[in-house]
Scaffold this active site. Structure first.
Site, PDB file in Angstrom:
ATOM      1  N   HIS A  41       0.826  -1.211   0.000  1.00 28.47           N
ATOM      2  CA  HIS A  41       0.000   0.000   0.000  1.00 28.47           C
ATOM      3  C   HIS A  41       0.860   1.260   0.000  1.00 28.47           C
ATOM      4  CE1 HIS A  41      -3.189   2.815   0.989  1.00 28.47           C
ATOM      5  NE2 HIS A  41      -2.461   3.234   2.003  1.00 28.47           N
ATOM      6  N   ASN A  79      12.882  12.390  13.115  1.00 26.54           N
ATOM      7  CA  ASN A  79      11.577  12.514  13.746  1.00 26.54           C
ATOM      8  C   ASN A  79      11.478  13.823  14.524  1.00 26.54           C
ATOM      9  OD1 ASN A  79       9.014  10.962  14.383  1.00 26.54           O
ATOM     10  ND2 ASN A  79       9.721  11.358  16.461  1.00 26.54           N
ATOM     11  N   GLY A 112       7.423  11.707   6.284  1.00 20.37           N
ATOM     12  CA  GLY A 112       7.497  10.574   7.196  1.00 20.37           C
ATOM     13  C   GLY A 112       6.947   9.298   6.574  1.00 20.37           C
ATOM     14  N   GLY A 171      10.407   4.764  10.817  1.00 20.71           N
ATOM     15  CA  GLY A 171      11.598   5.213  11.528  1.00 20.71           C
ATOM     16  C   GLY A 171      11.677   4.735  12.960  1.00 20.71           C
TER      17      GLY A 171
END
Length: 320
Positions: A93, A209, A267, A271
Site C-alpha cells: 500500500h 523525527n 514521514g 523510523g
C-alpha cells in the site's frame, strides 16, 4: 500426570483436564481409538477479554483407557506469520502511493509542457514524491536487515561519540533548511558493543523525527550519559509533543499519528520501528517521554561496554 506447563496454560486444574477444546479432542481420540491432531485456539484465561493462544495438539490413546496429550505452543509463530503478512500488505500500500503519484504527475507534466510555471510546480511535486519513495525503500531495507538472525554477527566496540556526531551530520542539511539548531553533548568516551551503522541509523531516525515535529528556529539536542552499567543516549526536541494515546502506538510499523503531516514532511511510519529493533538487537530498549505542547524525549538505553585498551610507549596496555 501433567507437566507444570499444562497447569500454567490452564489445560489442567486439580488433576483434571478443564479446557473445553482439549476435552473434546480427548473424547474424539478415545471414541476413535486412534491418534488425533488439531490446531486449537484456546483462551488465555476465563475472563471474556482474555487473549488467545494457539496450540498444535496431538492426542494418542494408550492402554487402560489412558491418553497422552501433547501441546506445542505455536502462538508466537502464528503471530509472526500474521505480522509478516500485515507488513507485506502495508508495504504494498505504501509503495503504491508515491509510485502512483509519480505516474500521474509525469502524465500531467507531459500535457503541460508549454506552461513553464506548471512544469516547475509539477517537477517540485515529483521531487518530493521520489524522495519519499527513496526514503521508504531505504527504511524497508534497514528493517529487513534487522530481521536477519545474524544482523549483529560482526559486533564490535562502538564509540557513541562517533555515532551521535555522524547522525547529526547526516541531518545537518535538513536542519539548516528548516532553520533548526542540532546540538550534541554529554559525557564523552562511552562505548557499547554492536553495529556502528545500525546505531547511527537509529539515532538519525530519532533526529529525523525530532526535526519533522519541531518548529522553525527550534532546537534539537543529543545527549549521552552513563547510568550505572548502562548508557543513555537521548534526543530531545521542543516540538508539539505526543499524546498518551499515540505514545502507545508510535513504535508500530507504518503508524503515523497525523498522516497529513507525515505526507507533508516525508514521514514513512517506519523510523521509530527501526529504532526499537536496533535497541532490542543491541540488548537495550527505547524510552519515550512526551507531553503535548512541551516536546518529546526519545532515549536509547544500551548496555555499557568497557572502553578499548591502548598500548603505551613501553608496549603495555593502558586504559585511555
Amino acid at each position: 500426570m501433567a507437566s507444570p506447563s499444562a497447569y500454567s496454560y490452564g489445560f489442567v486444574r486439580s488433576g483434571a483436564v478443564v479446557s473445553g477444546p482439549v476435552k473434546d479432542l480427548v473424547a474424539e481420540a478415545r471414541a476413535a481409538g486412534r491418534p488425533r491432531e488439531r490446531e486449537l485456539t484456546v483462551p488465555r484465561g476465563p475472563l471474556a477479554g482474555a487473549g488467545q493462544m494457539i496450540f498444535e495438539m496431538r492426542v494418542v490413546p494408550l492402554s487402560d483407557g489412558r491418553v497422552l496429550v501433547v501441546a506445542d505452543d505455536r502462538t508466537a509463530a502464528r503471530r509472526l506469520d500474521q505480522v509478516r503478512r500485515d507488513f507485506v500488505a502495508n508495504v504494498s500500500h505504501e509503495l503504491k502511493t508515491p509510485v502512483g503519484a509519480l505516474a500521474l504527475l509525469s502524465e500531467t507534466l507531459a500535457d503541460a509542457a508549454d506552461d513553464p510555471e506548471a512544469v516547475r510546480r509539477f517537477t517540485g511535486q515529483m521531487k518530493r514524491e521520489s524522495g519519499r519513495l527513496t526514503a521508504l525503500v531505504q527504511e524497508i531495507i534497514d528493517l529487513s536487515r534487522l530481521q536477519e538472525p545474524d544482523a549483529l554477527v560482526d559486533s564490535e566496540l562502538v564509540a557513541l561519540d562517533d555515532v551521535a556526531a555522524e547522525a547529526a551530520d547526516r541531518v545537518r542539511v535538513e536542519a539548516e533548511a528548516r532553520r533548526i539548531t542540532v546540538a550534541v553533548g554529554g559525557e564523552r568516551g562511552l562505548y557499547v558493543h554492536g553495529d556502528a551503522d545500525l546505531l547511527t541509523t537509529a539515532v538519525r531516525n530519532l533526529l529525523d523525527n525530532a526535526l519533522r515535529h519541531s518548529d522553525t528556529l527550534g532546537r534539537v539536542s543529543v545527549g549521552i550519559a552513563r547510568d550505572g552499567d548502562k548508557v543513555r543516549l537521548a534526543v530531545v526536541d521542543q516540538g508539539e509533543g505526543i499524546s498518551p494515546e499515540q505514545q502507545e502506538r508510535i513504535f508500530e510499523r507504518f503508524y503515523r499519528g497525523d498522516p497529513a503531516r507525515a505526507r507533508r514532511t516525508g514521514g514513512t511510519g517506519l523510523g521509530l520501528s527501526i529504532v526499537k529493533h536496533v535497541a532490542a538487537d543491541h540488548g537495550g530498549e527505547v524510552e519515550v517521554w512526551s507531553k503535548p505542547g512541551a516536546g518529546s524525549t526519545f532515549t536509547l538505553v544500551l548496555p555499557l561496554a568497557d572502553p578499548p585498551t591502548q598500548p603505551d610507549t613501553t608496549g603495555a596496555t593502558t586504559e585511555p
